[in-house]
Design an enzyme around this catalytic site. Structure first.
Site, PDB file in Angstrom:
ATOM      1  N   HIS A   1       0.829  -1.207   0.000  1.00  0.00           N
ATOM      2  CA  HIS A   1       0.000   0.000   0.000  1.00  0.00           C
ATOM      3  C   HIS A   1       0.862   1.255   0.000  1.00  0.00           C
ATOM      4  CE1 HIS A   1       1.035  -0.522   4.232  1.00  0.00           C
ATOM      5  NE2 HIS A   1       0.725   0.747   4.412  1.00  0.00           N
TER       6      HIS A   1
ATOM      7  N   ASP B   1       0.454   5.200   1.699  1.00  0.00           N
ATOM      8  CA  ASP B   1      -0.377   5.696   2.810  1.00  0.00           C
ATOM      9  C   ASP B   1      -1.411   6.722   2.374  1.00  0.00           C
ATOM     10  OD1 ASP B   1       0.746   4.024   4.711  1.00  0.00           O
ATOM     11  OD2 ASP B   1       2.423   5.378   5.056  1.00  0.00           O
TER      12      ASP B   1
ATOM     13  N   HIS C   1       4.654   0.075   0.127  1.00  0.00           N
ATOM     14  CA  HIS C   1       5.413  -0.648   1.146  1.00  0.00           C
ATOM     15  C   HIS C   1       4.531  -1.704   1.796  1.00  0.00           C
ATOM     16  CE1 HIS C   1       3.465   2.696   3.264  1.00  0.00           C
ATOM     17  NE2 HIS C   1       3.461   1.918   4.342  1.00  0.00           N
TER      18      HIS C   1
ATOM     19  N   ARG D   1       5.690   5.997  14.593  1.00  0.00           N
ATOM     20  CA  ARG D   1       5.389   6.375  13.199  1.00  0.00           C
ATOM     21  C   ARG D   1       4.860   7.801  13.132  1.00  0.00           C
ATOM     22  NH1 ARG D   1       0.692   5.889   9.831  1.00  0.00           N
ATOM     23  NH2 ARG D   1       1.061   4.854   7.837  1.00  0.00           N
TER      24      ARG D   1
HETATM   25  C1  SIN Z   1       3.172   1.049   7.798  1.00  0.00           C
HETATM   26  O1  SIN Z   1       2.553   0.484   6.897  1.00  0.00           O
HETATM   27  O2  SIN Z   1       3.196   2.279   7.891  1.00  0.00           O
HETATM   28  C2  SIN Z   1       3.933   0.224   8.821  1.00  0.00           C
HETATM   29  C3  SIN Z   1       5.090  -0.492   8.234  1.00  0.00           C
HETATM   30  C4  SIN Z   1       5.797  -1.368   9.235  1.00  0.00           C
HETATM   31  O3  SIN Z   1       5.340  -1.509  10.367  1.00  0.00           O
HETATM   32  O4  SIN Z   1       6.830  -1.940   8.887  1.00  0.00           O
END
Ligand code: SIN
Length: 280
Positions: free
Chosen positions: A97, A99, A249, A264
């Site tokens: 995906h 974001d 990602h 995050r």
């Molecule tokens: C995310 O998708 O922002 C998280 C990625 C992760 O936890 O590695």
């Protein structure tokens, strides 16, 4: 500071060495910014950052996006703590995906800082949607440039329990965000495909779901070819930032017996621009 840029794969991604992110001057930040545009995703190992220090670094990239459904840390609401306990499944980001594609102005970038990591597994994969666009045939590029996608928040998608609880029913039925399938990067001018797995990219404008699905599956399969990817192996103190405008990602859920904790932050983005130069 003399930066050392070490590629993570033959296509995208780099580790940057020789940087203490708590003591960054403007010239070093300009080099790091250039490296993000060139590489799509960059990481720094061995950083020791308090939440305020992570936030100061994030603010250099732009305004911070506050998550609508997840509470941040009480002392620093801009930081979301992603926690997977030992024995739990990792439900956060475990599919390809980019974001917030289901919003009109999706996140420009995402920053993740590793606080606690499993001894093995828990890597994050990245794929370059600009390499994916470049590798299409001229005929497919021409078709892709004409398509616009309908992107809906996927209420069926697996999410962490903390997150799902806070999504109001009416939001689950939110209006789709429409984006060009080929977007032009606002800083580099480079073209990339722009879509997401898990039924979020639902269909193309002017087509039914059934007509769109085989083509969407094709573009997703093509976009995640191994030669467009790299992976980040996290240690405690690794910080990564990636460019959501040209990458997808995925968090790997391959460490069932261990805990993983990440901090995050997402940086706000702008409306997407297609090859016709028109904002979606
Ligand atoms: C995310 O998708 O922002 C998280 C990625 C992760 O936890 O590695």
């Amino acid at each position: 500071m003399a930066l050392e840029i070490i590629p993570l794969s033959g296509s995208i991604g780099a580790e940057i060495k020789g940087v203490d992110l708590t003591r960054l001057d403007d010239a070093s930040f300009a080099d790091i910014h250039r490296a993000l545009l060139d590489q799509g995703v960059i990481c720094f190992h061995g950083q020791k950052l308090s939440p305020d220090q992570q936030l100061s670094f994030a603010r250099r990239w732009g305004e911070i996006h506050l998550h609508p459904y997840l509470d941040g840390l009480p002392s620093c609401p801009e930081i979301i703590e992603i926690v997977k306990e030992a024995g739990e499944r990792n439900r956060f980001g475990d599919h390809w995906h980019t974001d917030q594609i289901f919003t009109p102005a999706p996140a420009m970038g995402t920053m993740l800082y590793a606080k606690e990591v499993p001894p093995v597994g828990g890597d994050t994969l990245f794929t370059s949607l600009s390499h994916a666009y470049d590798a299409l045939s001229e005929g497919m590029k021409a078709l892709a440039c004409r398509l616009r996608t309908y992107n809906l928040y996927d209420k069926q998608a697996p999410r962490s329990r903390r997150m799902s609880a806070k999504i109001p029913e009416q939001e689950k039925e939110a209006k789709p965000a429409i984006h060009p399938l080929v977007r032009v990067h606002p800083e580099t001018g480079r073209r990339s495909l722009y879509l997401t797995e898990m039924q979020t990219t639902r269909r193309f404008e002017g087509m039914t779901d059934a007509e769109s699905r085989p083509l969407i599956s094709y573009f997703l399969r093509h976009s995640t070819r191994p030669e467009f990817t790299c992976r980040i192996r996290w240690n405690v103190g690794t910080l990564a930032i990636w460019d959501n405008r040209c990458l997808m990602h995925m968090a790997l859920d391959d460490y069932p017996d261990y805990r993983r904790v990440m901090h995050r932050i997402t940086v706000k983005g702008e409306p997407t621009i297609g090859v016709d130069g028109i904002a979606a």
